[in-house]
Design an enzyme around this catalytic site. Structure first.
Site, PDB file in Angstrom:
ATOM      1  N   ASP A  86       0.894  -1.035  -0.150  1.00 25.73           N
ATOM      2  CA  ASP A  86       0.011   0.065   0.101  1.00 25.73           C
ATOM      3  C   ASP A  86       0.783   1.180   0.030  1.00 25.73           C
ATOM      4  OD1 ASP A  86      -1.785   1.925   0.529  1.00 25.73           O
ATOM      5  OD2 ASP A  86      -2.481   1.314   2.472  1.00 25.73           O
ATOM      6  N   LYS A  95       2.830  11.372  -3.029  1.00 26.32           N
ATOM      7  CA  LYS A  95       1.674  10.613  -3.991  1.00 26.32           C
ATOM      8  C   LYS A  95       0.687  11.754  -4.506  1.00 26.32           C
ATOM      9  CE  LYS A  95      -1.656   6.937  -3.587  1.00 26.32           C
ATOM     10  NZ  LYS A  95      -2.132   5.983  -2.448  1.00 26.32           N
ATOM     11  N   GLU A 152      -7.355   0.567  -4.686  1.00 25.35           N
ATOM     12  CA  GLU A 152      -7.121   0.525  -2.977  1.00 25.35           C
ATOM     13  C   GLU A 152      -8.558   0.096  -2.526  1.00 25.35           C
ATOM     14  OE1 GLU A 152      -5.983   4.383  -1.884  1.00 25.35           O
ATOM     15  OE2 GLU A 152      -3.903   3.867  -2.653  1.00 25.35           O
ATOM     16  N   ASP A 188     -12.985   5.377   1.457  1.00 25.55           N
ATOM     17  CA  ASP A 188     -11.794   5.308   1.541  1.00 25.55           C
ATOM     18  C   ASP A 188     -11.120   6.874   1.789  1.00 25.55           C
ATOM     19  OD1 ASP A 188      -8.724   5.309   1.658  1.00 25.55           O
ATOM     20  OD2 ASP A 188      -8.858   3.937   0.096  1.00 25.55           O
TER      21      ASP A 188
END
Lengths: 180, 625
Positions: B25, B87, B186, B208
């Protein structure tokens, strides 16, 4: 000898009869079974060649599934299979009564934003459209069963109506998003 | 430690080694690595027992860098050489970065390449390189814990990532020397993690809220197939923004100016984050800014004040939720449960509002920080071939529509958002002018009508169209999206057969040459001769092809090939085996390609045959020729 056949008929691919009325349970089940066989995840460790083929086949099965599942796409696809030239027929005038109805629906949508409960009003229109769509689906099913050239022309007319209504339904969804 | 293997029926009979695979992850704030050991998926901790690796890299110069907790702690004192939340920069152009919400206040350099690079003591680094540093750290951790090299990894990305962002993630893995089995969304990973225990059929929602992104996905689990029905989100909204509103409130209360120095702002951000965590237990928290920073302020933040600060952001997350429900054509009443992912879902207010919106209690049994890595590990374990029966198939969708530019700066969509992938779609276009011999193809991703409002993915040209009157040429543009969500585009003029294609490399992504250069430069390969490495890789590739073809011939050669075809393939196979004994890199490559080419028909027949056997029993007569 079996050969690569990417042009194989979508109905044959799923082992279903070439009918507008479709067994959705069987369709979904066979779709899953086929994807279990060809999906790239089954080829994570395979050679590039096998992976490439797997992507192609998997994409094709997805396309076939989406086409057969959707009443509009399925009707267009069947017209194509039966050799009906849709490009040739685009200019034919649509029924003026139908166009009038569509205009009225649009006007109603325009007015909805001024109403006390726009979401509820949108729902009402949405239900009307759904009912009309279902009616078209029944008619198209019957026409395909007749299997003659004139019937196909009428199917095409209904397909275009369906397209109008689906577009309208999309617009309703966008309005709904806007108002909520 | 090799376990006994039982091969899948019809597969190669030779038992294969147990392959080591992990799920990673790669998060905005934190990253994790997990694997399946003794049938159980678990995260792998570092030597201090910490599973969570902060996604922060500090560049010290002299090719030295620090990753994780130590780097995070250095952020206050060394803000410009310490890179976090990278990211958010993945697959982004400089123009995108300027638009990003929140302050990303690094020093960017102007380079010839289109990739934004951050100035550090260790030189200018791209987001891909920073991510690769994080991945390398996790790779090392996993190999240490598992005692051998990894066969493959599954890396998770937000479902909402576009093509450029996915490509950048894959490039980072390549740079870190990892074999990517799959880029997995994800939310899908989270659902897999839960799917392990309760094979609940029905419709599930994954909410999420990560550090920098928000994703909502609607999935249907039905007889071993996870179908993503719809996905939506916001790639510029996350837990970081929640911290920031709290930090801003503190700064306002303490009279600290917005343009204060970086160290001070980061210090306040850390305090804000700590306060938020306390408030998920207590009704109020006392915040003390100590003298070290030349500050002396203390104040109280109550939960109700916190809720007031958070509500507008939570509300922003519910907009994509509504859209996803609509795209999936489901109502709240049909939802079985809501899986909570991301540390920010620990905030009680978030859980309250989500429960209220979806009308059901959210699932929080698996640690929301670890659930994605665990799901990725399960999928990696399956993909690498350690598990063959009872497996779940994941059918993902493309998050944003793909299209091409047409006259007037408008976008014609070719593949719509939420189409199941892999997907392929062809669309015909034609010329605009008499005698036009070239056509420029501009590939875009997004939902808007105007080119300028969408993300430009690539431009390429189709040349050599025979001169015809306007509208006579038939240019078929084919889009193909693979299971990772990565796009390739081919254009072909139908009457002349002129063809042009691109593997879509975003204009602000790294060039292949740049990646090759980085690989050569990177520490792990500096000692190794590049030529030797190439030869070694080519031999491995040849061996793979040989093994695959041998096993395919053994299984189906007699059935699916004529004697002549069989003889031809056998000869090609022997030739490649001989050439692969030698050390001529180019010759091995050529022989491999040739064999691949001559066995394409056989591979296609096998694929077709497997489709037919899968359908055997259903209307068999439909299949007879």
């Amino acid at each position: 000898m079996i050969t690569v056949n990417l042009t194989e008929n979508f109905f044959t691919l799923f082992g279903l009869p070439e009918c507008y009325e479709i067994d959705f349970v069987a369709l979904a089940e066979r779709f899953r079974k086929l994807q279990h066989t060809v999906h790239p995840d089954k080829f994570a460790n395979a050679t590039d060649l096998d992976r490439r083929l797997s992507v192609q086949q998997s994409a094709r099965i997805n396309e076939a599934y989406q086409t057969l599942k959707n009443p509009l796409l399925r009707a267009r696809y069947m017209l194509e299979l039966k050799g009906f030239d849709m490009a040739d027929d685009t200019d034919s005038a649509m029924d003026s009564e139908f166009l009038m109805e569509q205009m009225q629906l649009r006007e109603r949508l325009e007015q909805i934003k001024y109403s006390a409960d726009p979401i509820n009003q949108l729902n009402i229109v949405n239900h009307e459209i759904d009912a009309a769509l279902n009616e078209l689906i029944t008619k198209i099913t019957d026409l395909f069963n007749l299997a003659n050239k004139d019937a196909l022309r009428v199917v095409y007319d209904y397909v275009r109506r369906m397209q109008f209504m689906m577009k309208l339904r999309q617009e309703i969804q966008m309005l709904d998003e806007e108002y909520s | 430690m090799a376990l006994l293997q039982i091969s899948e029926p019809g597969e190669a009979t030779a038992p294969h080694q147990y392959r080591l695979a992990v799920g990673i992850d790669l998060g905005t704030t934190n990253s994790l690595v997990a694997t399946v050991r003794n049938g159980k998926a678990e995260t792998l901790p570092d030597n201090n027992g910490q599973a969570i690796l902060p996604s922060v890299v500090q560049y010290l110069g002299d090719n030295k860098l620090v990753v994780g907790e130590a780097a995070k702690n250095a952020a206050v004192d060394d803000p410009y050489n310490t890179i976090g939340s990278v990211k958010r920069l993945m697959g982004r152009s400089m123009a995108d970065i300027k638009k990003l919400s929140g302050a990303i206040k690094y020093d960017f350099v102007d380079t010839e390449s289109n990739v934004p690079r951050i100035k550090t003591r260790g030189g200018a680094v791209s987001a891909v390189e920073v991510s690769a540093a994080i991945l390398t750290q996790l790779k090392r951790r996993a190999e240490q814990a598992l005692g051998d090299e990894l066969s493959g990894v599954v890396i998770t990305v937000p479902a909402y990532f576009d093509d450029a962002q996915r490509q950048a993630s894959k490039d980072a893995a390549k740079l870190a020397g990892l074999k990517v089995l799959r880029l997995l969304n994800e939310p899908t990973a989270a659902a897999v993690a839960y799917g392990l225990d309760n094979k609940a059929e029905g419709i599930h929602v994954v909410y999420d809220l990560g550090g920098g992104t928000f994703d909502i996905s609607i999935l249907r689990l039905n007889r071993g197939v996870f179908e993503v029905m719809a996905t939506a989100g916001n790639s510029a909204l996350g837990g970081d923004d929640f911290d920031q509103v709290i930090a801003q409130w503190i700064m306002q209360q303490a009279g600290i100016a917005d343009n204060s120095n970086q160290s001070l702002i980061r210090y306040v951000s850390q305090q804000a984050c700590a306060a938020k965590e306390v408030l998920s237990q207590s009704e109020q928290v006392e915040i003390v800014l100590d003298g070290a920073m030349g500050l002396s302020w203390h104040g109280v933040l109550s939960r109700s004040k916190l809720n007031e600060l958070l509500d507008p952001l939570i509300k922003k997350t519910l907009i994509p939720c509504r859209r996803a429900l609509r795209d999936a054509e489901v109502t709240q009443a049909e939802i079985e449960d809501v899986i909570m992912v991301g540390g920010s879902t620990r905030m009680l207010r978030v859980r309250e509002r989500v429960a209220e919106f979806f009308q059901c209690e959210p699932l929080v049994a698996i640690d929301p920080d670890k659930v994605v890595a665990i799901g990725a590990a399960v999928q990696a374990h399956t993909l690498v071939g350690n598990k063959s029966d009872d497996e779940i198939l994941l059918l993902d969708v493309i998050p944003l529509s793909l299209g091409i530019e047409t006259m007037g700066g408008l976008v014609e969509k070719v593949i719509y958002r939420n189409t199941t992938i892999p997907a392929a779609k062809a669309q015909d276009f034609t010329t605009f002018k008499d005698g036009q011999t070239a056509m420029s193809i501009h590939v875009l991703q997004g939902e808007r009508e105007l080119v300028s409002d969408n993300r430009s993915l690539a431009r390429f040209e189709l040349r050599g169209i025979p001169p015809m009157v306007a509208g006579a040429a038939r240019i078929r543009v084919t889009f193909q999206v693979d299971a990772d969500g990565l796009l390739s585009v081919t254009a072909r003029e139908q009457t002349s057969g002129v063809e042009s294609s691109v593997q879509v490399k975003p204009s602000y992504g790294l060039e292949d040459a740049e990646i090759a250069q980085m690989l050569t430069d990177s520490l792990s390969h500096a000692a190794q001769d590049v030529a030797a490495r190439n030869l070694c890789e080519q031999k491995v590739a040849a061996e793979r092809v040989v093994l695959a073809l041998q096993s395919a011939l053994k299984a189906d050669g007699d059935r699916l090939l004529s004697a002549a075809e069989r003889k031809n393939l056998d000869a090609g196979l022997r030739h490649l085996q001989e050439v692969a004994q030698g050390n001529d890199h180019a010759a091995i490559k050529l022989a491999t390609e040739r064999l691949n080419e001559s066995s394409t028909e056989f591979a296609a027949r096998r694929m077709n045959d497997s489709i037919r056997s899968a359908m055997a029993g259903h209307n068999v007569d439909e299949f007879s020729e």
